[in-house]
Enzyme design. Sequence first.
Site, PDB file in Angstrom:
ATOM      1  N   SER A 129       0.819  -1.210   0.000  1.00 42.57           N
ATOM      2  CA  SER A 129       0.000   0.000   0.000  1.00 42.57           C
ATOM      3  C   SER A 129       0.856   1.265   0.000  1.00 42.57           C
ATOM      4  O   SER A 129       1.510   1.551  -0.985  1.00 42.57           O
ATOM      5  CB  SER A 129      -0.961  -0.008   1.197  1.00 42.57           C
ATOM      6  OG  SER A 129      -1.475  -1.295   1.392  1.00 42.57           O
ATOM      7  N   HIS A 131      -3.350  -1.557  -4.101  1.00 44.04           N
ATOM      8  CA  HIS A 131      -4.813  -1.616  -4.048  1.00 44.04           C
ATOM      9  C   HIS A 131      -5.365  -0.213  -3.810  1.00 44.04           C
ATOM     10  O   HIS A 131      -4.625   0.676  -3.401  1.00 44.04           O
ATOM     11  CB  HIS A 131      -5.270  -2.573  -2.930  1.00 44.04           C
ATOM     12  CG  HIS A 131      -4.888  -2.102  -1.562  1.00 44.04           C
ATOM     13  ND1 HIS A 131      -5.693  -1.267  -0.814  1.00 44.04           N
ATOM     14  CD2 HIS A 131      -3.798  -2.320  -0.820  1.00 44.04           C
ATOM     15  CE1 HIS A 131      -5.100  -1.008   0.329  1.00 44.04           C
ATOM     16  NE2 HIS A 131      -3.954  -1.635   0.363  1.00 44.04           N
TER      17      HIS A 131
END
Lengths: 244, 68
Positions: A123, A146
């Site tokens: 992330s 993501h």
Amino acid sequence: MSNNSEQKEEQQQDNQPNSSALVERIQQLGQSNIPQAPDSNIHVLSIIGQVEGHLQLPPQNKTTKYEHLLPQLIAIEQNPKIEGLIILLNTVGGDVEAGLALSEMIASISKPTVSIVLGGGHSIGVPIAVATKHSFIVPTATMTIHPIRLTGLVIGVPQTFEYLDKMQDRVIQFVVEHSNIKEEKFKDLMFAKGNLTRDIGTNVIGKDAVAYGLIDEVGGVKEAMNKLNEFIGPKVSPESGVVQ
Amino acid sequence: MILYTPMAHSDIFPVEMDSYSNLESVSYKGRTVYAERMPDGSYQIQQLLSSDPNDFLNAEFSPGRILS
């Protein structure tokens, strides 16, 4: 045998303070002796656990606190003895703004910087990893890309949505500007379906991260140190300049 | 015990707040360390915050050391 053990006991009594310090050290670190080294011209920042932002996480979380790292980055920039910086990443992600703050700080340091992604750089770990001048990933490390998420109470859903969307754009822009990945490709990875069981996104492993252009090279400590020393350039010894 | 629930772990086992209060970030010999306050008032190093790799080789800052 008994003679031998008596001798040993005597020896132990002789260096009693020494041995107790040794025992203490073994209890603390599980090792008996720590080698001493000369001053290092390369400093290390480890981004571990969660990147902690405006909220303090419960104590069982391993966290990287940006309020600790930002002054260290300034100190590294200011200290003339420090010639290079290695960022070690093993993070699950965390606060977007704290992560972006760290990334921008690392990207704007004038000294050579190199990052190594170990284990995971997920992330918000992605922008931190690409913020350095050269980035490495070990073959077993993974990076999860993501969309940004939010937990907790949301007041004003459309506004929050728009805010999150812009925040996501900031992350994408940063990654695209500081790595060789194309914006389209990064977005494809970010919104891919079927790769993660409970989420959309992609888990990118070692070599793939390099193939996508996200990370510069596959490698570990040795490669990173070589690259950093290459950036720093040949050592100029203070004596060589002065001829008397 | 096996839990089968969509709830977060922290919702089921709330964190005790007193475990926060023992850990303090203190400055020791120019370095910031995370130290736990012991019942007798001394501090025990839990974590060293430094970018100098040599500080981590220095036994004075090793985790577990009691600061006097």
